[in-house]
Design a protein around this motif. Structure first.
Motif, PDB file in Angstrom:
ATOM      1  N   TYR A  76       0.868  -1.163   0.000  1.00  0.00           N
ATOM      2  CA  TYR A  76       0.000   0.000   0.000  1.00  0.00           C
ATOM      3  C   TYR A  76       0.911   1.219   0.000  1.00  0.00           C
ATOM      4  N   LEU A  77       0.688   2.128  -0.929  1.00  0.00           N
ATOM      5  CA  LEU A  77       1.586   3.264  -1.130  1.00  0.00           C
ATOM      6  C   LEU A  77       0.846   4.582  -1.018  1.00  0.00           C
ATOM      7  N   ALA A  78       1.512   5.558  -0.418  1.00  0.00           N
ATOM      8  CA  ALA A  78       0.942   6.898  -0.331  1.00  0.00           C
ATOM      9  C   ALA A  78       0.992   7.601  -1.676  1.00  0.00           C
ATOM     10  N   ASN A  79       2.008   7.290  -2.501  1.00  0.00           N
ATOM     11  CA  ASN A  79       2.208   8.017  -3.748  1.00  0.00           C
ATOM     12  C   ASN A  79       2.741   7.083  -4.824  1.00  0.00           C
ATOM     13  N   ALA A  80       1.875   6.650  -5.731  1.00  0.00           N
ATOM     14  CA  ALA A  80       2.276   5.729  -6.800  1.00  0.00           C
ATOM     15  C   ALA A  80       3.283   6.366  -7.749  1.00  0.00           C
ATOM     16  N   THR A  81       3.188   7.672  -7.968  1.00  0.00           N
ATOM     17  CA  THR A  81       4.134   8.354  -8.859  1.00  0.00           C
ATOM     18  C   THR A  81       5.544   8.271  -8.290  1.00  0.00           C
ATOM     19  N   GLU A  82       5.697   8.542  -7.008  1.00  0.00           N
ATOM     20  CA  GLU A  82       7.014   8.448  -6.374  1.00  0.00           C
ATOM     21  C   GLU A  82       7.522   7.007  -6.417  1.00  0.00           C
ATOM     22  N   TYR A  83       6.657   6.035  -6.142  1.00  0.00           N
ATOM     23  CA  TYR A  83       7.026   4.617  -6.192  1.00  0.00           C
ATOM     24  C   TYR A  83       7.561   4.258  -7.584  1.00  0.00           C
ATOM     25  N   ASN A  84       6.835   4.615  -8.617  1.00  0.00           N
ATOM     26  CA  ASN A  84       7.253   4.282  -9.986  1.00  0.00           C
ATOM     27  C   ASN A  84       8.542   4.991 -10.382  1.00  0.00           C
ATOM     28  N   ALA A 104       3.480 -13.754  -5.708  1.00  0.00           N
ATOM     29  CA  ALA A 104       2.349 -12.996  -6.239  1.00  0.00           C
ATOM     30  C   ALA A 104       2.312 -11.673  -5.468  1.00  0.00           C
ATOM     31  N   MET A 105       2.132 -10.571  -6.197  1.00  0.00           N
ATOM     32  CA  MET A 105       2.265  -9.269  -5.554  1.00  0.00           C
ATOM     33  C   MET A 105       1.281  -8.271  -6.150  1.00  0.00           C
ATOM     34  N   SER A 106       0.771  -7.406  -5.286  1.00  0.00           N
ATOM     35  CA  SER A 106      -0.061  -6.284  -5.704  1.00  0.00           C
ATOM     36  C   SER A 106       0.477  -5.025  -5.051  1.00  0.00           C
ATOM     37  N   ALA A 107       0.334  -3.905  -5.758  1.00  0.00           N
ATOM     38  CA  ALA A 107       0.707  -2.604  -5.206  1.00  0.00           C
ATOM     39  C   ALA A 107      -0.401  -1.625  -5.545  1.00  0.00           C
ATOM     40  N   VAL A 108      -0.878  -0.922  -4.534  1.00  0.00           N
ATOM     41  CA  VAL A 108      -1.966   0.034  -4.737  1.00  0.00           C
ATOM     42  C   VAL A 108      -1.672   1.332  -4.016  1.00  0.00           C
ATOM     43  N   GLN A 109      -2.164   2.417  -4.570  1.00  0.00           N
ATOM     44  CA  GLN A 109      -2.076   3.711  -3.900  1.00  0.00           C
ATOM     45  C   GLN A 109      -3.308   3.874  -3.026  1.00  0.00           C
ATOM     46  N   VAL A 110      -3.085   4.361  -1.804  1.00  0.00           N
ATOM     47  CA  VAL A 110      -4.186   4.557  -0.864  1.00  0.00           C
ATOM     48  C   VAL A 110      -4.300   6.031  -0.500  1.00  0.00           C
TER      49      VAL A 110
END
Length: 131
Positions: A76-84, A104-110
């Motif tokens: 769970y990420l605060a900022n998908a742009t920063e992550y990418n 198996a992995m998922s990543a989502v912005q919250v």
């Protein structure tokens, strides 16, 4: 553990599309990037990921599991742009701590976290092989 890769699909980078495993299940609650005293030592995303992964590995160790027993991760990420934008750095930290094991992995912005100051939260499911 068996990694699932449908025929003709492009191989994913840094995760598996699916996993089959049998054994005892270990569930790790979402871990943020704070230390054992619940203090964030950094505001930097990559450093918080490093600490969150260390926390995950400590819990796995307490349960007799290793990183190679992980079958699923959710980030769970605060900022998908920063992550990418920082994937190369994040990948290096991941490989340094977890190795070349890609469940198996998922990543989502919250929208936000309960823990003020958190930039990431990682939860894990592991399966310990039957003895």
């Amino acid at each position: 553990m068996q990694i699932l890769q449908p025929a003709g699909w492009k191989r994913p980078k840094g995760y598996a599309n699916g996993v089959i495993a049998s054994g005892r299940m270990l569930f790790v609650a979402g871990q943020v990037g704070w230390d054992a005293d619940e203090v964030f030592r950094s505001e930097d995303l990559v450093e918080q990921i490093r600490q969150a992964l260390r926390n995950v590995l400590a819990i796995l160790d307490a349960g007799g599991a290793r990183s190679t027993d992980i079958v699923r991760m959710t980030w769970y990420l605060a900022n998908a742009t920063e992550y990418n934008a920082r994937l190369e750095e994040i990948g290096a930290v991941y490989r340094d701590l977890v190795g070349h094991h890609y469940p198996a992995m998922s990543a989502v912005q919250v929208a936000g976290f309960v823990e003020v100051g958190a930039k990431v939260e990682i939860e894990v499911t592991a399966v310990l092989p039957d003895d």
